[in-house]
Design a protein around this motif. Structure first.
Motif, PDB file in Angstrom:
ATOM      1  N   ASP A  62       0.761  -1.013  -0.052  1.00  0.00           N
ATOM      2  CA  ASP A  62       0.110   0.008  -0.118  1.00  0.00           C
ATOM      3  C   ASP A  62       0.906   1.361   0.032  1.00  0.00           C
ATOM      4  O   ASP A  62       0.326   2.320  -0.616  1.00  0.00           O
ATOM      5  N   VAL A  63       2.048   1.370   0.745  1.00  0.00           N
ATOM      6  CA  VAL A  63       2.797   2.463   0.629  1.00  0.00           C
ATOM      7  C   VAL A  63       3.803   2.450  -0.309  1.00  0.00           C
ATOM      8  O   VAL A  63       4.697   1.524  -0.178  1.00  0.00           O
ATOM      9  N   ASN A  64       3.992   3.186  -1.379  1.00  0.00           N
ATOM     10  CA  ASN A  64       4.708   2.947  -2.409  1.00  0.00           C
ATOM     11  C   ASN A  64       5.998   3.655  -2.437  1.00  0.00           C
ATOM     12  O   ASN A  64       6.771   3.188  -3.054  1.00  0.00           O
ATOM     13  N   CYS A  65       6.023   4.878  -1.946  1.00  0.00           N
ATOM     14  CA  CYS A  65       7.468   5.516  -1.866  1.00  0.00           C
ATOM     15  C   CYS A  65       7.357   6.303  -0.413  1.00  0.00           C
ATOM     16  O   CYS A  65       6.458   6.700   0.069  1.00  0.00           O
ATOM     17  N   ALA A  66       8.757   6.832  -0.359  1.00  0.00           N
ATOM     18  CA  ALA A  66       8.992   7.634   0.914  1.00  0.00           C
ATOM     19  C   ALA A  66      10.338   8.521   0.582  1.00  0.00           C
ATOM     20  O   ALA A  66      11.153   8.188  -0.341  1.00  0.00           O
ATOM     21  N   CYS A  67      10.493   9.630   1.356  1.00  0.00           N
ATOM     22  CA  CYS A  67      11.626  10.363   0.838  1.00  0.00           C
ATOM     23  C   CYS A  67      11.968  10.984   2.270  1.00  0.00           C
ATOM     24  O   CYS A  67      10.887  11.887   3.040  1.00  0.00           O
ATOM     25  N   VAL A  68      13.240  11.074   2.879  1.00  0.00           N
ATOM     26  CA  VAL A  68      13.580  11.894   3.941  1.00  0.00           C
ATOM     27  C   VAL A  68      14.099  13.194   3.434  1.00  0.00           C
ATOM     28  O   VAL A  68      14.893  13.191   2.510  1.00  0.00           O
ATOM     29  N   SER A  69      13.919  14.106   4.266  1.00  0.00           N
ATOM     30  CA  SER A  69      14.323  15.374   4.135  1.00  0.00           C
ATOM     31  C   SER A  69      15.849  15.356   4.127  1.00  0.00           C
ATOM     32  O   SER A  69      16.426  14.694   4.824  1.00  0.00           O
ATOM     33  N   HIS A  70      16.397  16.561   3.330  1.00  0.00           N
ATOM     34  CA  HIS A  70      17.794  16.584   3.577  1.00  0.00           C
ATOM     35  C   HIS A  70      18.317  16.955   4.971  1.00  0.00           C
ATOM     36  O   HIS A  70      19.575  16.571   5.247  1.00  0.00           O
ATOM     37  N   SER A  71      17.496  17.527   5.856  1.00  0.00           N
ATOM     38  CA  SER A  71      17.664  17.728   7.127  1.00  0.00           C
ATOM     39  C   SER A  71      17.768  16.328   7.982  1.00  0.00           C
ATOM     40  O   SER A  71      18.319  16.368   8.998  1.00  0.00           O
ATOM     41  N   GLY A  72      17.185  15.457   7.465  1.00  0.00           N
ATOM     42  CA  GLY A  72      16.907  14.193   8.271  1.00  0.00           C
ATOM     43  C   GLY A  72      15.920  14.156   9.381  1.00  0.00           C
ATOM     44  O   GLY A  72      15.911  13.231  10.162  1.00  0.00           O
ATOM     45  N   THR A 108      -0.076   7.610  -5.581  1.00  0.00           N
ATOM     46  CA  THR A 108       1.109   8.222  -5.520  1.00  0.00           C
ATOM     47  C   THR A 108       2.416   7.281  -5.762  1.00  0.00           C
ATOM     48  O   THR A 108       2.454   6.561  -4.783  1.00  0.00           O
ATOM     49  N   VAL A 109       3.123   7.120  -6.667  1.00  0.00           N
ATOM     50  CA  VAL A 109       3.992   6.077  -6.968  1.00  0.00           C
ATOM     51  C   VAL A 109       5.439   6.800  -6.686  1.00  0.00           C
ATOM     52  O   VAL A 109       6.541   5.926  -6.589  1.00  0.00           O
ATOM     53  N   ASP A 110       5.637   8.155  -6.554  1.00  0.00           N
ATOM     54  CA  ASP A 110       7.123   8.546  -6.321  1.00  0.00           C
ATOM     55  C   ASP A 110       6.908   9.977  -5.716  1.00  0.00           C
ATOM     56  O   ASP A 110       5.945  10.681  -5.739  1.00  0.00           O
ATOM     57  N   ILE A 111       7.894  10.331  -4.821  1.00  0.00           N
ATOM     58  CA  ILE A 111       7.779  11.477  -3.979  1.00  0.00           C
ATOM     59  C   ILE A 111       9.255  11.951  -3.768  1.00  0.00           C
ATOM     60  O   ILE A 111      10.054  11.105  -3.408  1.00  0.00           O
ATOM     61  N   ARG A 112       9.517  13.130  -3.774  1.00  0.00           N
ATOM     62  CA  ARG A 112      10.896  13.763  -3.392  1.00  0.00           C
ATOM     63  C   ARG A 112      10.519  15.211  -2.636  1.00  0.00           C
ATOM     64  O   ARG A 112       9.900  15.923  -2.816  1.00  0.00           O
ATOM     65  N   ILE A 113      11.578  15.656  -1.729  1.00  0.00           N
ATOM     66  CA  ILE A 113      11.571  16.521  -0.952  1.00  0.00           C
ATOM     67  C   ILE A 113      12.802  17.325  -1.421  1.00  0.00           C
ATOM     68  O   ILE A 113      14.091  17.115  -1.502  1.00  0.00           O
ATOM     69  N   LEU A 114      12.473  18.705  -1.999  1.00  0.00           N
ATOM     70  CA  LEU A 114      13.478  19.463  -2.406  1.00  0.00           C
ATOM     71  C   LEU A 114      14.498  19.934  -1.299  1.00  0.00           C
ATOM     72  O   LEU A 114      13.775  20.122  -0.080  1.00  0.00           O
ATOM     73  N   SER A 115      15.833  20.339  -1.383  1.00  0.00           N
ATOM     74  CA  SER A 115      16.381  20.336  -0.277  1.00  0.00           C
ATOM     75  C   SER A 115      16.395  21.728   0.401  1.00  0.00           C
ATOM     76  O   SER A 115      16.683  21.749   1.574  1.00  0.00           O
ATOM     77  N   CYS A 116      15.664  22.716  -0.391  1.00  0.00           N
ATOM     78  CA  CYS A 116      15.386  24.137   0.156  1.00  0.00           C
ATOM     79  C   CYS A 116      14.138  24.113   0.877  1.00  0.00           C
ATOM     80  O   CYS A 116      13.830  24.953   1.692  1.00  0.00           O
TER      81      CYS A 116
END
Length: 131
Positions: A62-72, A108-116
């Motif tokens: 069920d959960v397709n994607c994850a992204c940790v922020s650059h700050s962690g 939602t199949v992919d996701i990213r967090i911008l570094s800013c």
């Protein structure tokens, strides 16, 4: 896939994490060594650090994607139900409540967090889009 300086982590179709040395391709199996790795990025839905992203009735797929922020410190996930969720990272406890949630029209199949982007930026975006 996630890459640190000398290792790569992959998630398999059988929902197992495997860690390999780069460029040798040798699999690391010593958990103490793996635990000391600082990952340059995190885009996996598997691992002790993200157990909390799974809702009580979720299936593994069920959960397709994850992204940790650059700050962690922030984690965003996307799922089959069109939900984009914001969590604190790490979230090692089961069934963690999301900090914020947005519903999209499709899976939602992919996701990213911008570094800013900070947590405040993400919540402002979620608020403005969550009609």
């Amino acid at each position: 896939c996630k890459f640190s300086v000398v290792t790569s982590k992959v998630s398999t179709g059988s929902y197992k994490r495997q860690v390999y040395e780069v460029p040798s391709g040798k699999q690391l199996v010593d958990q103490a060594v793996i635990d000391r790795i600082t990952w340059a990025t995190w885009t996996s839905v598997l691992g002790d650090e993200v157990i909390g992203i799974w809702s009580r009735h979720a299936e593994k797929a069920d959960v397709n994607c994850a992204c940790v922020s650059h700050s962690g410190i922030n984690l965003v996930t996307g799922d089959d139900f069109g939900m984009v969720k914001l969590f604190d990272f790490p979230c090692p406890e089961k069934f963690v409540r999301t900090s914020f949630c947005m519903v999209t029209s499709t899976s939602t199949v992919d996701i990213r967090i911008l570094s800013c982007f900070s947590r405040r930026h993400m919540m402002e975006i979620f608020s403005s889009l969550n009609l």
